[in-house]
Scaffold this motif. Structure first.
Motif, short mmCIF file in Angstrom:
data_model
loop_
_atom_site.label_atom_id
_atom_site.label_comp_id
_atom_site.label_asym_id
_atom_site.label_seq_id
_atom_site.Cartn_x
_atom_site.Cartn_y
_atom_site.Cartn_z
N VAL A 47 18.42 23.65 33.08
CA VAL A 47 17.32 23.43 34.03
C VAL A 47 17.77 23.74 35.46
N VAL A 48 19.00 23.32 35.82
CA VAL A 48 19.48 23.60 37.18
C VAL A 48 20.20 24.95 37.24
N ASN A 49 20.25 25.62 36.08
CA ASN A 49 20.86 26.94 35.99
C ASN A 49 22.31 26.96 36.47
N PHE A 50 23.08 25.99 35.97
CA PHE A 50 24.52 25.95 36.26
C PHE A 50 25.24 25.92 34.92
N HIS A 51 26.07 26.94 34.68
CA HIS A 51 26.80 27.02 33.42
C HIS A 51 28.28 26.74 33.69
N PRO A 52 28.74 25.49 33.44
CA PRO A 52 30.15 25.21 33.71
C PRO A 52 31.06 25.82 32.64
N ASP A 53 32.20 26.33 33.08
CA ASP A 53 33.23 26.73 32.12
C ASP A 53 33.92 25.48 31.57
N VAL A 54 34.04 24.47 32.44
CA VAL A 54 34.69 23.22 32.06
C VAL A 54 33.85 22.05 32.57
N ILE A 55 33.60 21.08 31.69
CA ILE A 55 33.02 19.80 32.14
C ILE A 55 34.17 18.79 32.16
N HIS A 56 34.42 18.23 33.33
CA HIS A 56 35.53 17.28 33.50
C HIS A 56 34.95 15.87 33.50
N CYS A 57 35.22 15.13 32.42
CA CYS A 57 34.62 13.80 32.22
C CYS A 57 35.61 12.71 32.64
N HIS A 58 35.09 11.66 33.27
CA HIS A 58 35.95 10.61 33.81
C HIS A 58 35.63 9.25 33.19
N ASP A 59 36.60 8.70 32.47
CA ASP A 59 36.52 7.34 31.90
C ASP A 59 35.43 7.19 30.83
N TRP A 60 35.36 5.98 30.24
CA TRP A 60 34.55 5.78 29.03
C TRP A 60 33.06 6.04 29.26
N GLN A 61 32.60 5.89 30.50
CA GLN A 61 31.16 6.06 30.75
C GLN A 61 30.70 7.48 30.42
N THR A 62 31.62 8.44 30.42
CA THR A 62 31.25 9.83 30.10
C THR A 62 31.88 10.27 28.78
N GLY A 63 32.39 9.31 28.00
CA GLY A 63 33.09 9.65 26.76
C GLY A 63 32.22 10.35 25.72
N LEU A 64 30.89 10.14 25.80
CA LEU A 64 30.02 10.77 24.80
C LEU A 64 29.72 12.24 25.12
N ILE A 65 30.06 12.70 26.33
CA ILE A 65 29.73 14.09 26.67
C ILE A 65 30.43 15.07 25.73
N PRO A 66 31.76 14.96 25.51
CA PRO A 66 32.40 15.89 24.55
C PRO A 66 31.83 15.73 23.13
N VAL A 67 31.40 14.51 22.79
CA VAL A 67 30.85 14.27 21.45
C VAL A 67 29.50 14.99 21.31
N TYR A 68 28.60 14.75 22.26
CA TYR A 68 27.29 15.42 22.22
C TYR A 68 27.43 16.93 22.31
N LEU A 69 28.38 17.40 23.09
CA LEU A 69 28.61 18.84 23.24
C LEU A 69 28.94 19.45 21.88
N HIS A 70 29.72 18.72 21.10
CA HIS A 70 30.10 19.17 19.76
C HIS A 70 28.92 19.02 18.79
N GLU A 71 28.15 17.93 18.97
CA GLU A 71 27.19 17.54 17.94
C GLU A 71 25.89 18.34 17.99
N ARG A 72 25.21 18.39 19.14
CA ARG A 72 23.89 19.01 19.10
C ARG A 72 23.69 20.14 20.08
N PHE A 73 24.61 20.28 21.03
CA PHE A 73 24.40 21.33 22.03
C PHE A 73 25.10 22.63 21.67
N GLN A 74 26.07 22.53 20.73
CA GLN A 74 26.90 23.70 20.44
C GLN A 74 26.07 24.83 19.83
#
Length: 481
Positions: free
Chosen positions: A123-150
């Motif tokens: 939507v914001v038209n930004f394609h990151p090469d790397v998403i850098h996640c910090h601490d448990w509050q963002t722990g699901l980002i790598p999971v969701y990235l693997h699960e439904r966005f891949q």
């Protein structure tokens, strides 16, 4: 040009409860702009000051499914100091006065945030090469990235990094609730993924699925592979040892600068501290009602008042320490038993001990600039920023050799004339007191050597430049350049 996206639950100057906010707010400014476009995404909390919310630009909104219901996602944007920040808006999750509400509310809040971070990217038209996640509050980002966005072409090849700022906080709750909150299938709730002692664990999910893991000092990266420091995840840390690296945090050398700091009474630098630094001590003694004496050794503590910070050692030795020719200035809040302990000693030794049981950024700067030594006897300390600030201000750290404290404070050796502070190895109150008294002896009897310790500490460079270079290497390695 490589695109990096930082995802975190807090970030200075917008909102802060701890060191995580300093890292997320400072580090992106230090990447080389010609190679890295680094942006930050965080929740749009109601508690963010109006001077920032009034500048935010509304981009769009949409609805996103989070398991069994549709949820509103508003997207705002703000450019500040050359960095683009995105804010995710949802009143139900982010409207409280406090940014953390405790379990289980925070689990749903940060599941929503993690999924929204990925959902806003096209939507914001930004394609990151790397998403850098910090601490448990963002722990699901790598999971969701693997699960439904891949499966979506837009998300193809996005890598993720998970940074552990403090392994003690993991986002753990019962498995059924987390299944319901996250919408993840049974496949993800096995012992090699999110399952953790029959519960489920957000941080563990991030650590399993991230392409690389970092933590905030080299020693802490080694310590968390052991049961004592590993908080139940030491086995996973050993299994992922090849993907784990420790990079010491920095501090903002513009904000923490004794030559220009607007919070302190007298500016000074490495050349003139012998004459000028003491003027800060005299001003602070007057401000806090301590005995005015330029010669007495003043020791500072700026800390959360919790067991992790080694305050049980201090409590055990307070009476003994107060027999010495020292003054002690404390700033912080935390567990009631420690707040009351310091209040008690400030009453008992009112000309020697000052207990400031609140938090003030300005006063913390004055303590770093005024004290002769800074005490930090932590049980564990992933990185620690206070010792870096005290080195910057020529205040000699007295620390326990753990985590980042061990990596950043070199113990004084009077035979070789080396070192930037004093340290002790075992978590033991008598050993701590022995080290404090050794420091007192050098301060009073070998003043020239003491000043050399201050010199060496102030010459050290713990700015963000060094850390930024190491993160850039990590991103290059991940992206495959």
């Amino acid at each position: 040009m490589k695109n990096i996206l930082f995802a975190a639950s807090e970030c200075v100057p917008f909102i802060k409860t701890g060191g995580l906010a300093d890292v997320v707010g400072s580090l992106p400014k230090y990447f080389q702009k010609e190679y890295f476009d680094c942006r930050v995404v965080m929740p749009k909390y109601k508690a963010i000051p109006e001077k920032y919310t009034s500048q935010m630009q509304y981009i769009t909104n949409f609805y996103m499914d989070l398991n069994w219901r549709q949820q509103y996602v508003g997207v705002f944007k703000l450019e500040l100091d050359g960095i683009t920040y995105y804010f995710i808006d949802n009143e139900e999750h982010f409207s409280g006065d406090q940014i953390y509400g405790g379990m289980p509310w925070d689990l749903e809040k940060f599941a929503f945030f993690s999924k929204a971070v990925l959902s806003i990217l096209p939507v914001v038209n930004f394609h990151p090469d790397v998403i850098h996640c910090h601490d448990w509050q963002t722990g699901l980002i790598p999971v969701y990235l693997h699960e439904r966005f891949q499966g979506n072409d837009f998300f193809h090849n996005i890598k993720s990094v998970m940074t552990i700022h403090n392994l003690k906080f993991q986002g753990i709750w019962d498995k059924e609730s987390i299944k319901s909150i996250t919408g993840l299938s049974d496949y993800y709730f096995t012992p090699d993924k999110l399952e953790y002692n029959r519960d489920a664990n957000y941080l563990k999910g991030g650590l399993v699925y991230a392409d690389a893991i970092t933590t905030v000092s080299r020693t802490y990266a080694e310590e968390i592979k052991t049961p004592f420091y590993g908080e139940g995840l030491d086995g996973l840390m050993r299994a992922r040892a090849n993907d784990l690296r420790g990079i010491v945090n920095g501090i903002d050398y513009n904000e923490y600068n004794p030559e220009t700091d607007p919070c302190i009474a007298q500016h000074y630098n490495v050349k003139n501290f012998r004459k000028e630094k003491v003027k800060n001590k005299l001003a602070l003694q007057q401000e806090l009602g301590l005995e005015t004496d330029p010669k007495v050794m003043m020791i500072g503590i700026v800390s959360r008042l919790t067991d992790q910070k080694g305050l049980d050692l201090i409590a055990y030795m307070m009476d003994e320490m107060c027999q010495d020719s020292i003054q002690l200035v404390v700033l912080g809040t935390g567990e009631a038993k420690y707040e009351n302990m310091f209040r008690h000693f400030a009453w008992k030794y009112d000309k020697k001990v000052s207990a400031n049981i609140f938090y003030s950024n300005d006063l913390s700067h004055r303590i770093y600039a005024s004290c002769d030594a800074f005490l930090m006897p932590s049980l564990f300390e992933p990185c620690g920023l206070s010792q870096l600030m005290s080195l910057r201000y020529g205040t000699v750290p007295i620390v326990r050799e753990t985590g980042g404290l061990k990596d950043t404070v070199e113990p004084y050796n009077e035979y070789e004339n080396t070192g930037t502070g004093f340290s002790f190895a075992n978590y033991n109150a008598h050993e701590m007191l022995g080290t404090i008294r050794y420091a007192e002896r050098i301060y009073y009897d070998k003043r020239r050597d003491w000043n050399k310790i201050v010199d060496r500490g102030m010459e050290k460079d713990f700015s963000w430049h060094t850390a930024a270079m190491q993160y850039q290497e990590l991103y290059d390695w991940l992206i495959g350049y």
